[in-house]
Design a protein around this motif. Sequence first.
Motif, PDB file in Angstrom:
ATOM      1  N   ARG A   1       0.838  -1.205   0.000  1.00 57.91           N
ATOM      2  CA  ARG A   1       0.000   0.000   0.000  1.00 57.91           C
ATOM      3  C   ARG A   1       0.872   1.254   0.000  1.00 57.91           C
ATOM      4  O   ARG A   1       1.915   1.303   0.642  1.00 57.91           O
ATOM      5  CB  ARG A   1      -0.925   0.025   1.225  1.00 57.91           C
TER       6      ARG A   1
ATOM      7  N   LYS B   1       0.435   5.823  -0.261  1.00 59.02           N
ATOM      8  CA  LYS B   1      -0.494   6.947  -0.158  1.00 59.02           C
ATOM      9  C   LYS B   1       0.295   8.248  -0.341  1.00 59.02           C
ATOM     10  O   LYS B   1       1.338   8.434   0.295  1.00 59.02           O
ATOM     11  CB  LYS B   1      -1.191   6.957   1.203  1.00 59.02           C
TER      12      LYS B   1
ATOM     13  N   TYR C   1      -3.598  10.350  -6.478  1.00 57.91           N
ATOM     14  CA  TYR C   1      -3.525   8.889  -6.413  1.00 57.91           C
ATOM     15  C   TYR C   1      -2.544   8.362  -7.451  1.00 57.91           C
ATOM     16  O   TYR C   1      -2.092   9.099  -8.343  1.00 57.91           O
ATOM     17  CB  TYR C   1      -4.912   8.271  -6.664  1.00 57.91           C
TER      18      TYR C   1
ATOM     19  N   MET D   1      -2.823   2.367  -6.600  1.00 50.26           N
ATOM     20  CA  MET D   1      -3.699   2.589  -5.450  1.00 50.26           C
ATOM     21  C   MET D   1      -5.147   2.230  -5.746  1.00 50.26           C
ATOM     22  O   MET D   1      -5.946   2.021  -4.820  1.00 50.26           O
ATOM     23  CB  MET D   1      -3.619   4.054  -5.003  1.00 50.26           C
TER      24      MET D   1
ATOM     25  N   ASP E   1      -7.548   5.543   0.677  1.00 51.72           N
ATOM     26  CA  ASP E   1      -6.116   5.764   0.527  1.00 51.72           C
ATOM     27  C   ASP E   1      -5.812   6.950  -0.381  1.00 51.72           C
ATOM     28  O   ASP E   1      -4.688   7.471  -0.366  1.00 51.72           O
ATOM     29  CB  ASP E   1      -5.437   4.508  -0.031  1.00 51.72           C
TER      30      ASP E   1
ATOM     31  N   PHE F   1      -5.557  10.712  -1.581  1.00 52.00           N
ATOM     32  CA  PHE F   1      -5.374  11.941  -0.817  1.00 52.00           C
ATOM     33  C   PHE F   1      -6.263  13.045  -1.391  1.00 52.00           C
ATOM     34  O   PHE F   1      -6.308  13.254  -2.613  1.00 52.00           O
ATOM     35  CB  PHE F   1      -3.918  12.401  -0.857  1.00 52.00           C
TER      36      PHE F   1
ATOM     37  N   TRP G   1      -2.362   7.317   8.817  1.00 53.73           N
ATOM     38  CA  TRP G   1      -2.726   6.220   7.894  1.00 53.73           C
ATOM     39  C   TRP G   1      -1.792   5.026   8.068  1.00 53.73           C
ATOM     40  O   TRP G   1      -2.194   3.873   7.879  1.00 53.73           O
ATOM     41  CB  TRP G   1      -2.662   6.750   6.468  1.00 53.73           C
TER      42      TRP G   1
END
Length: 928
Positions: A396, A398, A479, A483, A490, A492, A579
């Motif tokens: 993951r 972000k 993004y 993602m 996730d 922004f 996060w």
Amino acid sequence: MKSFFERNFQTVLFILLAFFSMESFGQTISGVVTDAKSGEPMPFTNVFLNNTTIGNTTNEKGEFKITGDLPKTLELVASFVGYITSSQQVSFSGKNQLTVNFKLEPLESMLSEVQLESRIDKKWERNLKRFKDVFLALPDDTFAKQLEITNPWVLEFEDVKGEKGPNHVRAFAQQALQIENDALGYHIEYNLQDYRLYKTGARYYGFVHYTPKASTDSVQSITWDDNKETSYQGSTRHLLKSLLLSLVPEQGFSLYTVNPAPMDRIRTNSFSVELGQSIEPLSEDSIRRIPLSNGNFRVIWPGRVEVHYANKSWLNEYYIDVYNPISWITAPQGFFDIDRNGIPVNPTQLVLSGYMGRQRAGRFLPNDYVSTGLIQYYNAEVDSNQRVFAKWNNLREKPYLTTNKAYYYPGETVWLGGKMLYQNRLLADSLSRVLYVDVMNSETKVIQSEIFPILEGKVQGGFVLPDSLDSGDYFIRVYTQWMRNYPDRDFFLRPLPVLKKGEWVQATELDEANFFGDLEIKLDHSSVKTGSVTETEISLTFLDETGELTNAEFTISVTDDELATPINMIPTLTEAMNWLDEKANPPSYQASDFQIEYGISVEGKFERDKRNQPFLNPITVVRGDLEDYGIVQTDSSGYFRATGLSFTDSATIALAALDKNQKPYGSVSLITREKPVFRGSFPKYSYQAFSKNAKEFTYDLLGDYILLDEFVKEDEAIETMAKKNYGYGPPDREMKADKLATISPEAFAGYFGFKRGGKSIGNFNFGLNASNPLLIIDGASYPFLNDDEFELLISSFVPAELESVAVYTYNATTFGLAGFGGVIMIETKKGIRVAAGDKSNFNSEGFQLFRMRGFSPELTFKNSFDSEEIPVNKPTIYWNPAGNTLGNQGVFTFKVKTPPEVKTMNIWVEGTTEEGFPFAKMFKVSQF
């Protein structure tokens, strides 16, 4: 029918041999423990045999005695809180009694429990979570929830960035870790001596004492016994003990030597096919075991060995026709030493992967554990839900972006700066290199889209709002394509209010920012007025919780307090990093529909126009007039994908499948990715706008800044890539002639992270089907080499004969498609730098041409002015998205020039310290 004895003969024999191999006859070790400085005896000191349940504590005179069936050779450890743990290697050598004395050195500084607990912060908590995963048990191990470090506050973590080796995280502890292992029934005292976490693995060791716990009932006792035996069977210790007793096949093990991968064959995932090809059966009799004078054995290990264990079921992803645990063992030195119980004397002599590489401290058994070979109830070793989550969560990412100010007007330039956050930062160089920024209106429709490169996890750039844009509440959605395989949360989001020209925002008092780790930021400034222009020198000093200077990376925005009023409750990096602590499980895990982008990507579909054409086809990709090119393979459905292109604005992309005579055939079409559907809540600021005519309006317009020439004239930028030290900027890792002259081949490969003879670089492009690295030798490029060509070329160089070697991974996007697998730049001592030759015109006949969008044009903010130049009055006075103190330990100094209209400046600083602590702070500076 066989009798009970016949059916269990091998197990009984194994147990008897294990018992007698302890070679113990009732020995005694005694001694005294004293303070090394005062000479005073030390009562209540723990003295134990390392990695066993055997030990004792000293009496009031500092004396200890340990009696029992002890091994011939052993490591004796003395441990006391506030003192440096000491160990001694001792051997009975035919004696039954030994005297061993210890003099313990006190620690120079010993923090109290309260002081240690006060150091806990968000970054420490994240490091602790990773430490538990690496040290105690993998997240998907069923033991993980039954293991607890009861005094975690004694741990300290340090990010090590050294020139002599790869970056890593180090952990150390002033006191022994107290571990409750409710899966095996032990209390463990672990005196951690070294812990290092690298991108490619980890290593740790310490002095360990096990104390068996009392079971509450027979069920718990049986469970502990079963768990111990489950942990033992199929382990490295089980294999090596079987090897020592020549019972490898009888204990369920099969060994295979792994052959070097041939150049003309692709490995399959079928064991029956690979047997006799990539692997060959290995007899235990062919492995030499040499007795040593100290009672241990030296095992001569034959390269890389694949180990199958038939007495357990296991889901593996390596073979489709094997359902048992599979491991791989290598010995970098060609040998390793073990004791009579099959326990490695120096675990660093072995490199384990696969099933055996999964075991952590939570499954380690004391050296005096004797296997029974019997399990009443087999307990699962893997929590399938946790395995899915770990795989899902590790990749993951972000983004977080900050802007030069809180609100804008139509036609203004929005300046951006920020960084990527990663759940597993060790895999950062394997993740996205392309960031998408969508400007969305109140109806959540995309009105403008921008694309920016991600370089070393950082992002910077700018874009111009349309002059015809209506005022209102907008926001940016940020993004990566990767993602989109994860939850929308996730992405922004950041509000982007657009006011009517002639409107201002009512000023509000800003909340004071909170810092992790008690960070202090000091600001000093001095001003000099020359005529109507004021030049102000501003200095920022970053101090950690101890008052010491600490380095930091950050964005800085300096704005006119009247023209760009701050707004309260704006997003901050401190909030965004929460996060990293999310523990939510994925709703489901499935194959990724969106792939990682290494640069601008081309996706398409190939259609055959004749039945006799192959199903798998090479697609040639050419940008412009051969500024970049590459060849990618379709899958059986005709799908193809090329990633790694690097260009701004737009470019013509030519695509075709070419036969062996370079004649195009079939047809191709592009696949266009739709924008993601917005499913979140609309982010807005709370502010009040009002009209004000008392002062002439000025705006942050593009005309106030310059556009970099190398991005306007893209072809010229590409021409200069082979000049000016090849034009690629600093490498991720480099070694000069002085070190190359003395370094060993193994250390050379380890320093650069080379795998497969240099055909892979560390974790770069982990999990992706990347080509071999691009080789640049004395300025000449060798792209898209196959394995045979690559090995032939790179093996022709000896490190000692080279001037320098550099490796690019993070910055490899600059090299286009050819750099997708990373870049190795070699300069020989006899070499010369060559400039790029004239490009030949590309003949696009037979190719299909497509116009594609590239990265947004790169803009630069005008921060410096000539001595006689008068700056324009505008809202944003200074903007630097890449500020850092790395060149001036803990201090950053810059200058701004302002016209007479500027009375007060707002200085917004946001970023992270070198320890990873986020911060955000606003300063106000008044002019004369």
